[in-house]
Design an enzyme around this catalytic site. Structure first.
Site, PDB file in Angstrom:
ATOM      1  CG  ASP A  44      10.429 -46.420  28.675  1.00  9.78           C
ATOM      2  OD1 ASP A  44      10.033 -46.124  27.632  1.00  9.78           O
ATOM      3  OD2 ASP A  44       9.760 -46.137  29.409  1.00  9.78           O
TER       4      ASP A  44
ATOM      5  NE  ARG B 186       2.990 -68.029  35.823  1.00 14.33           N
ATOM      6  CZ  ARG B 186       3.378 -66.803  36.568  1.00 14.33           C
ATOM      7  NH1 ARG B 186       4.290 -66.215  35.624  1.00 14.33           N
ATOM      8  NH2 ARG B 186       2.727 -67.322  37.925  1.00 14.33           N
TER       9      ARG B 186
END
Ligand code: SIN
Length: 494
Positions: A206, A273
């Protein structure tokens, strides 16, 4: 019209860090959050806080690891600000009452996670760091802070280069207007754009979409980090299995017990990662089953109470010493362009935490740098506001009349994102998803996915519109960056 000194959108660690510092200075702060105040990624965070406080460590080493994990795409000044201020900010936090895990002598315990060359991660409550930190921050907030739950911010009030607050839909369904001298976006990232994610259900991009509509630049949105080890129950992710598990000796294996990170990177299971995620995903696509072998970890249940709880809840028998895992969307390194002190190109509008892109994380965030970012850059943002005497002048809002047509379901967006702009991206296929997004661009807006008449849609459809906006921006940026780097891994052909 509601009037407040400061309005903060979101209720995670960055939001609370700003609120805490400001309310202590007598400022009237209003926090507006779409869900409950505890609905944030911060409350879910298991991994801890990276900080150079151990005897053998210093912030230059933390700086080097952050840049290396970020593939040197980081803004080096932002990184230096983060790592050099971290020790003082954490010491102050401890002084104010925060309890991190210590040994019996009261010395902080330091754990290890991916891409750190030294043990420098502090935890609280074992793997409940985020929750403990948030509980402490909520307990420190004073009566100058109002928290409005179940209220969705629909639009920023921006005219020219000035921000004057926000427009929301309250829990009674009414449209509210807030006039604020300072408006802070702390809305988190975009995890719910993907079908498998560690993110809270409320994290639908948002902030990114609103900032874009208001005219702020969006930086490197193509950098989306996937975490390699989400608990995998029949293809569904049921929560995170912290990287600290691998830091404590957990090993990634396939169904035959073969180590899958062997020969893939010198740091093996503790490689950055993005690298571990791709290896796990590759196996997953081939139909392999991937597990975390925890047989080398002593006292697993005491060390990892939260992981143990979610395993238990989902029928994973920890006595077998293996946990089924797969990767899931975890963190957005890209975001709304901002400085470490929250400043943006619009006066009176600040962005902090995961919603912001200060360049601190580069192309791949170093583990346990995000709670730290919330605390350190949150404090800098508050200091920036305390020093400002800005008073917003009253202005009349101009609303768009553009209406949206039929919108897709959230799960359609999620599966398109995973297929086209997930862990691996195929250059020749990205135009296909851009075209798909373009079908939903409303007519009559100033730019693709610009301002619309929010009166005509409910909060669910507003979230979908925001997800489409964020996805469209990510897809275009992914297309524009033709070389693989960090979390943006692109191959020419499928
Ligand atoms: C984890 O516990 O593995 C997540 C930590 C982080 O994302 O920094």
């Amino acid at each position: 019209m509601f009037k407040t000194d400061i309005v903060i959108i979101g209720s995670g660690i960055a939001a609370l860090s700003v609120a805490n510092a400001l309310c202590g200075n007598g400022k009237k702060v209003t926090i507006i959050t779409k869900g409950k105040k505890s609905s944030s990624n911060s409350s879910l965070a298991q991994g801890g806080i990276a900080v150079a406080l151990s005897e053998n460590d210093n912030f230059n080493m933390h700086y080097d690891d952050t840049l290396e994990a970020g593939c040197y795409q980081n803004n080096s000044e932002s990184v230096m600000t983060l790592v050099s201020k971290a020790p003082e900010v954490i010491k102050e936090f401890i002084k104010s009452g925060m309890k991190f895990d210590t040994d019996e002598k009261g010395n902080l315990l330091f754990g290890k996670e991916g891409a750190h060359h030294i043990s420098r991660i502090i935890h609280a409550g074992g793997d409940r760091t985020g929750l403990k930190v948030m509980e402490e921050l909520f307990s420190q907030i004073n009566k100058n802070v109002i928290i409005n739950e179940d209220e969705m911010v629909l639009e920023l009030r921006v005219k020219g280069n000035e921000c004057g607050g926000v427009i929301t839909r309250g829990k009674d369904g009414r449209i509210n207007c807030y006039e604020a001298n300072h408006t802070i976006l702390a809305t988190g990232g975009i995890g719910q754009l993907y079908p498998c994610t560690s993110n809270d259900i409320t994290i639908t991009g948002d902030g990114l979409a609103m900032a874009y509509r208001a005219g702020l630049p969006i930086s490197s949105p193509e950098f989306v980090q996937f975490h390699p080890t989400m608990l995998n129950i029949n293809g569904k992710t049921m929560g995170l299995v912290s990287e600290a598990v691998r830091g404590d000796g957990g090993i990634l294996i396939n169904q035959d017990g073969i180590r899958i990170m062997e020969g893939k990177h010198p740091l093996k299971d503790l490689a950055p990662r993005d690298i571990v995620s791709r290896v796990v995903y590759d196996h997953y696509l081939k139909g392999d089953k991937i597990y975390l072998d925890i047989s080398h970890i002593e006292n697993f249940k005491e060390r990892f109470p939260y992981v143990s709880e979610i395993c238990d809840k989902n029928g994973v028998d920890l006595n077998k010493n293996i946990i089924p895992v797969r990767p899931g969307a975890h963190f957005h390194m890209g975001g709304i362009k901002a400085e470490p002190n929250g400043k943006t190109e619009i006066n009176g509008l600040y962005v902090v935490g995961e919603a912001a892109c200060t360049g601190v994380h580069g192309a791949n965030r170093l583990a346990s740098n995000s709670l730290l970012e919330g605390l350190v850059f949150g404090k800098l943002t508050a200091e920036n506001i305390i020093d400002s005497d800005r008073r917003v002048l009253h202005f009349d809002d101009e609303f768009s009349e553009a209406g949206v047509g039929v919108l897709p379901l959230k799960r359609e967006i999620q599966s398109k994102m995973m297929e086209f702009i997930g862990i691996v991206r195929y250059k020749n296929k990205i135009p296909e998803i851009i075209k798909w997004f373009e079908k939903y661009i409303p007519k009559g807006t100033d730019k693709p996915f610009g301002k619309i008449n929010f009166n005509k849609i409910d909060n669910e459809r507003m979230e979908i519109y925001n997800m489409l906006t964020a996805g469209y921006l990510i897809a275009n940026a992914a297309f524009d960056r033709s070389e693989s780097i960090g979390a943006h891994y692109i191959i020419d052909k499928e």
